[in-house]
Design a protein around this motif. Structure first.
Motif, mmCIF file in Angstrom:
data_model
loop_
_atom_site.group_PDB
_atom_site.id
_atom_site.type_symbol
_atom_site.label_atom_id
_atom_site.label_comp_id
_atom_site.label_asym_id
_atom_site.label_seq_id
_atom_site.Cartn_x
_atom_site.Cartn_y
_atom_site.Cartn_z
ATOM 1 N N THR A 73 0.935 -0.738 -0.049
ATOM 2 C CA THR A 73 -0.018 0.254 0.034
ATOM 3 C C THR A 73 0.593 0.835 0.131
ATOM 4 O O THR A 73 1.763 1.501 0.417
ATOM 5 C CB THR A 73 -0.737 -0.397 1.666
ATOM 6 N N HIS A 74 0.396 2.413 -0.882
ATOM 7 C CA HIS A 74 0.671 3.589 -0.744
ATOM 8 C C HIS A 74 0.160 4.647 -0.018
ATOM 9 O O HIS A 74 -0.949 4.629 -0.193
ATOM 10 C CB HIS A 74 1.072 3.772 -2.589
ATOM 11 N N SER A 75 0.844 4.965 0.670
ATOM 12 C CA SER A 75 0.035 6.871 0.906
ATOM 13 C C SER A 75 1.090 7.983 1.581
ATOM 14 O O SER A 75 1.865 7.460 1.492
ATOM 15 C CB SER A 75 -0.860 6.467 2.360
ATOM 16 N N PHE A 76 0.957 9.040 1.331
ATOM 17 C CA PHE A 76 1.245 10.114 1.807
ATOM 18 C C PHE A 76 0.983 10.594 3.220
ATOM 19 O O PHE A 76 -0.487 10.427 3.399
ATOM 20 C CB PHE A 76 1.155 11.143 0.852
ATOM 21 N N LEU A 77 2.592 10.948 3.405
ATOM 22 C CA LEU A 77 1.877 11.186 4.814
ATOM 23 C C LEU A 77 1.702 12.895 5.308
ATOM 24 O O LEU A 77 2.651 13.352 4.489
ATOM 25 C CB LEU A 77 3.110 11.204 5.936
ATOM 26 N N PRO A 78 0.277 12.432 5.788
ATOM 27 C CA PRO A 78 0.288 14.023 6.173
ATOM 28 C C PRO A 78 1.331 15.324 7.648
ATOM 29 O O PRO A 78 0.563 15.126 8.333
ATOM 30 C CB PRO A 78 -1.488 14.371 6.802
ATOM 31 N N MET A 79 2.551 15.640 6.344
ATOM 32 C CA MET A 79 3.389 16.590 7.075
ATOM 33 C C MET A 79 2.527 18.136 7.037
ATOM 34 O O MET A 79 2.586 18.613 6.287
ATOM 35 C CB MET A 79 4.344 16.044 6.567
ATOM 36 N N SER A 80 3.274 18.440 8.367
ATOM 37 C CA SER A 80 2.754 19.824 8.597
ATOM 38 C C SER A 80 3.603 20.790 7.934
ATOM 39 O O SER A 80 4.620 20.001 7.080
ATOM 40 C CB SER A 80 2.694 20.377 9.941
ATOM 41 N N GLU A 81 3.042 21.895 6.994
ATOM 42 C CA GLU A 81 3.608 22.865 6.477
ATOM 43 C C GLU A 81 4.941 23.146 6.837
ATOM 44 O O GLU A 81 6.014 23.199 5.927
ATOM 45 C CB GLU A 81 3.061 23.951 5.795
ATOM 46 N N ALA A 107 7.773 20.479 5.867
ATOM 47 C CA ALA A 107 7.515 19.240 4.859
ATOM 48 C C ALA A 107 6.922 20.845 3.688
ATOM 49 O O ALA A 107 5.931 20.265 3.213
ATOM 50 C CB ALA A 107 6.529 18.190 4.949
ATOM 51 N N ARG A 108 7.466 21.422 3.615
ATOM 52 C CA ARG A 108 7.249 22.770 2.720
ATOM 53 C C ARG A 108 7.892 22.034 1.397
ATOM 54 O O ARG A 108 7.020 22.205 0.612
ATOM 55 C CB ARG A 108 8.134 24.072 3.356
ATOM 56 N N PHE A 109 9.315 21.676 1.371
ATOM 57 C CA PHE A 109 9.275 21.214 0.022
ATOM 58 C C PHE A 109 9.518 19.924 -0.798
ATOM 59 O O PHE A 109 9.370 19.524 -1.948
ATOM 60 C CB PHE A 109 10.677 21.694 -0.719
ATOM 61 N N THR A 110 8.951 19.020 0.503
ATOM 62 C CA THR A 110 8.187 17.245 -0.221
ATOM 63 C C THR A 110 7.525 16.351 0.321
ATOM 64 O O THR A 110 7.071 16.951 0.838
ATOM 65 C CB THR A 110 9.625 17.053 1.420
ATOM 66 N N ALA A 128 5.762 -6.576 9.078
ATOM 67 C CA ALA A 128 5.505 -5.918 8.627
ATOM 68 C C ALA A 128 6.987 -4.588 7.646
ATOM 69 O O ALA A 128 7.579 -4.862 8.549
ATOM 70 C CB ALA A 128 4.348 -4.835 8.393
ATOM 71 N N LEU A 129 6.577 -4.455 6.579
ATOM 72 C CA LEU A 129 8.011 -3.811 6.474
ATOM 73 C C LEU A 129 6.929 -2.033 5.776
ATOM 74 O O LEU A 129 6.011 -1.577 5.081
ATOM 75 C CB LEU A 129 8.364 -4.632 4.768
ATOM 76 N N ARG A 130 7.922 -1.433 5.656
ATOM 77 C CA ARG A 130 7.556 0.498 6.196
ATOM 78 C C ARG A 130 8.652 0.803 5.466
ATOM 79 O O ARG A 130 9.775 0.416 6.206
ATOM 80 C CB ARG A 130 6.849 0.630 6.812
ATOM 81 N N TYR A 131 8.485 1.596 4.977
ATOM 82 C CA TYR A 131 9.856 2.940 4.070
ATOM 83 C C TYR A 131 8.765 3.859 3.854
ATOM 84 O O TYR A 131 7.867 4.027 3.005
ATOM 85 C CB TYR A 131 10.266 2.177 2.473
ATOM 86 N N VAL A 132 9.728 5.156 3.648
ATOM 87 C CA VAL A 132 8.613 6.343 3.623
ATOM 88 C C VAL A 132 9.537 7.253 2.522
ATOM 89 O O VAL A 132 11.533 7.145 3.674
ATOM 90 C CB VAL A 132 8.471 7.202 4.608
ATOM 91 N N GLN A 133 9.691 7.185 1.446
ATOM 92 C CA GLN A 133 10.695 8.424 0.263
ATOM 93 C C GLN A 133 9.928 10.100 -0.029
ATOM 94 O O GLN A 133 9.231 9.746 -0.090
ATOM 95 C CB GLN A 133 10.718 7.185 -0.570
ATOM 96 N N GLY A 134 11.538 10.782 0.049
ATOM 97 C CA GLY A 134 10.775 11.808 0.340
ATOM 98 C C GLY A 134 10.574 12.478 -1.218
ATOM 99 O O GLY A 134 12.483 11.861 -1.897
ATOM 100 N N TYR A 135 9.709 13.116 -2.070
ATOM 101 C CA TYR A 135 10.096 13.555 -3.111
ATOM 102 C C TYR A 135 10.187 15.281 -3.592
ATOM 103 O O TYR A 135 8.703 15.363 -2.684
ATOM 104 C CB TYR A 135 9.278 12.784 -4.131
ATOM 105 N N ALA A 136 10.698 15.492 -4.201
ATOM 106 C CA ALA A 136 10.366 17.160 -4.062
ATOM 107 C C ALA A 136 9.192 17.095 -4.844
ATOM 108 O O ALA A 136 8.098 16.875 -5.670
ATOM 109 C CB ALA A 136 10.866 17.858 -5.966
ATOM 110 N N LEU A 137 8.378 18.032 -3.656
ATOM 111 C CA LEU A 137 7.072 18.462 -4.375
ATOM 112 C C LEU A 137 6.498 18.824 -5.298
ATOM 113 O O LEU A 137 5.582 18.552 -5.830
ATOM 114 C CB LEU A 137 6.258 19.364 -2.666
#
Length: 185
Positions: free
Chosen positions: A66-74, A77-80, A131-140
């Motif tokens: 499963t994929h989801s985007f993490l709802p990080m505060s601005e 995570a302003r740029f990611t 379970a296996l969990r990984y979070v990858q950051g990408y340019a916003l």
């Protein structure tokens, strides 16, 4: 009012943005012929998500990523944009000694190409699992690069294989050392 409004209140993400990003990822999955589906936010799952059906493991057990985007505060995570990769392995670890399980997963975490092994408590009709969990950051502001995404996906799949092999060994009664040695044989 969208179901995700409260979760996304302090972020730069919107439900529409997330759905568009997940549709892009669906296109990448389609190109490598991996079945997947995008799910809009609903009351019981208030964030849009995606599920992809990976190849079965060596014992024929299904694997759903499963994929989801993490709802990080601005502020954080302003740029990611942070994309989560998450897969619960269908291996009942309820009878494995908890200390041996945790020691082995801790050691395995240092060997994986990416991701972190975690335990998942038994719930409703499902047994305790790993379970296996990984979070990858990408340019916003940029489209997620297909090559970088697919390489991450392939490494995540390899990490799932490694976790399956080690967990199966533990379920069969192997010591932590014996279980980890299965990765070399």
């Amino acid at each position: 009012m969208a179901f995700s409004d409260e979760l996304l209140r302090d972020t730069v993400l919107t439900e529409e943005f997330i759905l568009a990003e997940l549709q892009t990822l669906k296109g990448y999955y389609d190109e490598i012929e991996v079945a997947c589906q995008v799910f809009p936010a609903v009351k019981d799952a208030p964030m849009p998500s995606m599920a992809a059906i990976l190849e079965e493991d060596e014992k024929g057990r299904p694997r759903v990523l499963t994929h989801s985007f993490l709802p990080m505060s601005e502020e954080d995570a302003r740029f990611t944009k942070f994309l989560q990769f998450y897969c619960e392995l269908q291996i009942d670890v309820g009878q494995v000694d908890r200390v041996r399980l945790l020691e082995t997963l801790t050691a395995l975490n240092g060997m994986l190409p990416l991701g972190t092994c975690v335990t998942v408590a038994a719930r409703e009709e499902l047994p305790a699992m790993v379970a296996l969990r990984y979070v990858q950051g990408y340019a916003l502001e940029e489209v997620i690069d297909q090559g970088a995404f697919c390489e991450t996906l392939f490494l995540f799949d390899l990490a799932c294989d490694m976790l399956s092999a080690v967990t199966d060994a533990l379920v069969e009664g192997a010591s932590a050392e014996e279980a980890l040695n299965r990765l070399h044989g």
